[in-house]
Design a protein around this motif. Structure first.
Motif, short mmCIF file in Angstrom:
data_model
loop_
_atom_site.label_atom_id
_atom_site.label_comp_id
_atom_site.label_asym_id
_atom_site.label_seq_id
_atom_site.Cartn_x
_atom_site.Cartn_y
_atom_site.Cartn_z
N ASP A 189 4.27 8.94 -14.64
CA ASP A 189 3.70 7.60 -14.48
C ASP A 189 2.21 7.58 -14.80
N LEU A 190 1.56 8.72 -14.69
CA LEU A 190 0.13 8.80 -14.97
C LEU A 190 -0.16 9.31 -16.37
N TRP A 191 0.67 10.25 -16.85
CA TRP A 191 0.38 10.95 -18.10
C TRP A 191 1.36 10.62 -19.23
N GLY A 192 2.45 9.93 -18.92
CA GLY A 192 3.45 9.63 -19.93
C GLY A 192 4.63 10.58 -19.86
N MET A 193 5.65 10.29 -20.63
CA MET A 193 6.88 11.09 -20.58
C MET A 193 6.71 12.49 -21.17
N ASP A 194 5.59 12.72 -21.85
CA ASP A 194 5.32 14.06 -22.41
C ASP A 194 4.41 14.87 -21.49
N ALA A 195 4.41 14.53 -20.20
CA ALA A 195 3.48 15.15 -19.25
C ALA A 195 3.65 16.67 -19.14
N ASN A 196 4.84 17.19 -19.45
CA ASN A 196 5.07 18.63 -19.34
C ASN A 196 4.81 19.37 -20.65
N GLU A 197 4.33 18.65 -21.65
CA GLU A 197 4.07 19.27 -22.95
C GLU A 197 2.58 19.57 -23.11
N MET A 200 -12.68 20.17 -30.21
CA MET A 200 -11.31 20.67 -30.21
C MET A 200 -11.08 21.70 -29.10
N VAL A 201 -12.00 22.64 -28.97
CA VAL A 201 -11.83 23.66 -27.94
C VAL A 201 -11.97 23.05 -26.55
N THR A 202 -12.79 22.00 -26.43
CA THR A 202 -12.91 21.30 -25.15
C THR A 202 -11.58 20.65 -24.77
N MET A 203 -10.92 20.03 -25.73
CA MET A 203 -9.63 19.39 -25.47
C MET A 203 -8.57 20.42 -25.08
N VAL A 204 -8.60 21.57 -25.74
CA VAL A 204 -7.66 22.64 -25.41
C VAL A 204 -7.86 23.09 -23.97
N CYS A 244 -5.16 29.62 -21.36
CA CYS A 244 -5.53 28.99 -22.64
C CYS A 244 -4.97 29.77 -23.82
N LEU A 245 -5.13 31.09 -23.79
CA LEU A 245 -4.64 31.90 -24.90
C LEU A 245 -3.12 31.90 -24.96
N MET A 246 -2.46 31.88 -23.79
CA MET A 246 -1.00 31.81 -23.79
C MET A 246 -0.53 30.52 -24.47
N LEU A 247 -1.15 29.41 -24.11
CA LEU A 247 -0.75 28.11 -24.68
C LEU A 247 -1.07 28.05 -26.17
N LEU A 248 -2.23 28.56 -26.57
CA LEU A 248 -2.60 28.55 -27.99
C LEU A 248 -1.71 29.48 -28.81
N ALA A 249 -1.21 30.55 -28.16
CA ALA A 249 -0.31 31.46 -28.87
C ALA A 249 0.97 30.75 -29.29
N LEU A 250 1.32 29.69 -28.56
CA LEU A 250 2.50 28.89 -28.90
C LEU A 250 2.21 27.83 -29.95
N ARG A 251 0.92 27.60 -30.21
CA ARG A 251 0.52 26.50 -31.11
C ARG A 251 -0.48 26.97 -32.16
N PRO A 252 -0.03 27.60 -33.23
CA PRO A 252 -0.95 28.04 -34.29
C PRO A 252 -1.67 26.88 -34.95
N ASP A 253 -1.09 25.67 -34.91
CA ASP A 253 -1.77 24.51 -35.49
C ASP A 253 -3.06 24.19 -34.75
N LYS A 288 -0.36 19.09 -25.07
CA LYS A 288 -0.84 18.15 -26.09
C LYS A 288 -2.33 17.89 -25.85
N PRO A 289 -3.19 18.76 -26.37
CA PRO A 289 -4.64 18.59 -26.17
C PRO A 289 -5.16 17.26 -26.69
N GLU A 290 -4.46 16.67 -27.66
CA GLU A 290 -4.94 15.41 -28.24
C GLU A 290 -4.99 14.28 -27.23
N ARG A 291 -4.31 14.43 -26.09
CA ARG A 291 -4.36 13.36 -25.09
C ARG A 291 -5.79 13.20 -24.54
N PHE A 292 -6.64 14.22 -24.72
CA PHE A 292 -8.02 14.16 -24.23
C PHE A 292 -9.02 13.82 -25.34
N ILE A 293 -8.53 13.31 -26.45
CA ILE A 293 -9.41 13.05 -27.59
C ILE A 293 -10.51 12.04 -27.26
#
Length: 533
Positions: free
Chosen positions: A442-450, A391-395, A354-363, A452-457
């Motif tokens: 096919d399950l998550w969309g073409m951005d499946a390797n990105e 927000m933290v749940t989605m992350v 989680c911290l590694m991924l958040l380190a890449l996303r200051p937003d 994007k916590p917002e997918r769990f909104i």
């Protein structure tokens, strides 16, 4: 039909040998030959043919070793060509499990392969995964050859037992991890996290007062260990550090045996590594039982609210007529090892990712920090505020999608079992590679390797076309009973860290996911930390 003909031919040969030589010794040798030939070749081939009749294909196995030589060759080729660490590429399956990916491209999402004398069914089709997810049968258990290797680490506790024994243990242990009980542990989770804040403050001061380069995964492991120690025995990490240190050593030693390659061995004398494993196992069990007995004396006359997790589980085991007093010690030691490993190691690794991924996303750090300020304006986090932290749940949900600590859901058909339109013969092991399922476009969309916590909104049900294909905590009736505990602890730790600090990846970070019973950062997680403004 081919199996029957071959078997009859072998029997005829044995009969001829016995009649010709009329020797008891030769008869025994012939019977042993027939016995081992059946185990090593005929039985696996019979299972393979049953799967092939259903249209399931796969790589051709070799005698004795199955597809293991090919798996090792593919792995070796990929590792030589791999360039670790320069780019943070979230799709690590082609590096960690290249043979599964190569075969999936060649044979589809469902295929069969062999390791030694074990026949396997790789299942990553979402409909079949959903079928397994919804199944309540006890006919699918943990693969015997895997659990045998994990026995020193997990005993015969929940994570490796099967059938009625597993159901019995789950009935006793599961209630202690219901959400109402977990909420009562938030206080100790906060207490366990405070030394982390103090340590990082000291690191910042020691490195100039502005920013510090810190390897966070080891610190998060200490926090998680402290939480488990307090929850289990009412003690701090410092008292239980011997147990965790030896468990970590045992985990690394067992991981070196390659759990995915079920090659039969016929050695009768223990190897040096096996002796080391047995020694560690005895030491860990002794330390755990000493802690249990010591805590039992401290808790004499205590009310239920004052008793810790292990005491409550121990009482549940003793009071359960099916366990009995004689078996209660084995029960509690085995399940304590399971809780230590699953609750400590897996949660710490998930927090690190989680911290590694958040380190890449200051937003996303900013979003979590802003929500924390709204939900907890006084800065005080408690059990009632945790459900409001969307927000933290989605992350966390997105991090568990990309980096699920458990790489596989593995099951063995204890009897012939139907999964969708596939009849799985008794003895066949099914494997679902979770990170591949979690990255299916096919399950998550073409951005499946990105990331994007917002997918769990709108929750898991709306993040994926087949919600049952999101399985960071496993499948079906064996769904991880510690999921509430893990999610609450992750929320507490991440919320505190993000409220107090902003961070980015350190130049010292080398991205190299490694499979050591769970998928963890191979070279740790190094981040640059500074106080949030």
């Amino acid at each position: 039909m081919k199996v029957s003909v071959l078997l009859l031919l072998l029997i005829a040969i044995v009969v001829v040998v016995v009649k010709t030589f009329n020797s008891l010794g030769l008869s025994v040798l012939a019977c042993l030959f027939l016995y081992f030939f059946n185990i090593i070749w005929l039985k696996p081939q019979r299972l393979r043919w049953k799967l092939q009749k259903q249209g399931i294909k796969g790589p051709q196995p070799s005698f004795l070793y199955g597809n293991v030589p090919e798996m090792q060759r593919i792995q070796s080729t990929v590792m030589k060509a791999a360039d670790h660490g320069e780019i943070v590429a979230h799709d690590y399956t082609s590096t960690l499990f290249p043979y599964f990916e190569q075969w999936r491209k060649e044979y589809g999402s469902t295929y069969t392969y062999s390791t030694g004398n074990k026949q396997h069914l790789y299942v990553n089709h979402p409909d079949l995964v959903r079928e397994m997810n919804q199944s309540i049968t006890l006919d699918l258990g943990k693969p015997s050859y895997v659990t045998k290797r994990l026995a020193p680490m997990l005993g015969n506790g929940l994570l490796r037992s099967n059938g009625l024994l597993w159901a019995q243990q789950r009935k006793i242990v599961a209630p202690e991890f219901f959400m109402d009980k977990v909420k009562g542990m938030v206080g100790l989770m906060l207490e366990s996290s405070q030394p982390l804040m103090t340590k990082w403050e000291a690191c910042i001061e020691a490195q100039g007062g502005v920013m510090a380069d810190i390897r966070v995964d080891e610190d998060l492991r200490s926090v998680s260990a402290d939480v488990i120690s307090r929850a289990c025995f009412g003690s701090s990490y410092f008292k239980g550090k011997q147990i965790f240190s030896k468990l970590r050593t045992l985990q690394k030693t067992i991981s070196n045996q390659s759990l995915l390659f079920g090659v039969p061995t016929f050695g009768f004398l223990p190897t040096r590594k096996q002796k080391e494993i047995r020694s560690l196992e005895r030491e860990i069990e002794s330390l755990i039982w000493e802690a249990i007995e010591e805590r039992e004396q401290e808790c004499l006359g205590a009310s239920p609210s004052e008793k810790d997790l292990m005491q409550l589980i121990l009482e549940g085991a003793i009071n359960d007529n099916s366990v009995g007093k004689h078996s209660s010690k084995r029960f509690i030691v085995d399940n304590c090892k399971n809780i230590y490993f699953a609750g400590h190691e897996s949660t710490a690794v998930a927090a690190s990712w989680c911290l590694m991924l958040l380190a890449l996303r200051p937003d996303w750090q900013a979003r979590v920090r802003e929500e924390m300020a709204q939900v907890c304006p006084d800065g005080l986090l408690d059990a009632d505020s945790l459900p409001k932290l969307k927000m933290v749940t989605m992350v966390i949900q997105e991090a568990l999608r990309l980096y699920p600590p458990a790489a596989f859901v593995s099951r063995e058909a204890l009897v012939e079992t139907q999964i969708g339109n596939i009849t799985v013969p008794k003895g066949v092991c099914t494997w679902t590679l979770i990170p591949t399922l979690h990255r299916d476009p096919d399950l998550w969309g073409m951005d499946a390797n990105e990331f994007k916590p917002e997918r769990f909104i709108n929750g898991v049900s709306n993040a994926c076309k087949v919600p049952q294909a999101y399985v960071p905590f496993g499948l079906g009736p064996r769904l991880c009973l510690g999921r509430n505990f893990a999610m609450v602890q992750l929320k507490v730790v991440l919320s505190l860290v993000i409220s107090n600090y902003s961070f980015s990846l350190s130049p010292n970070y080398r991205h190299s996911p490694a499979y050591r019973m769970i998928v963890e950062p191979g070279h740790g997680v190094h981040v640059l930390i500074q106080r949030s403004k």
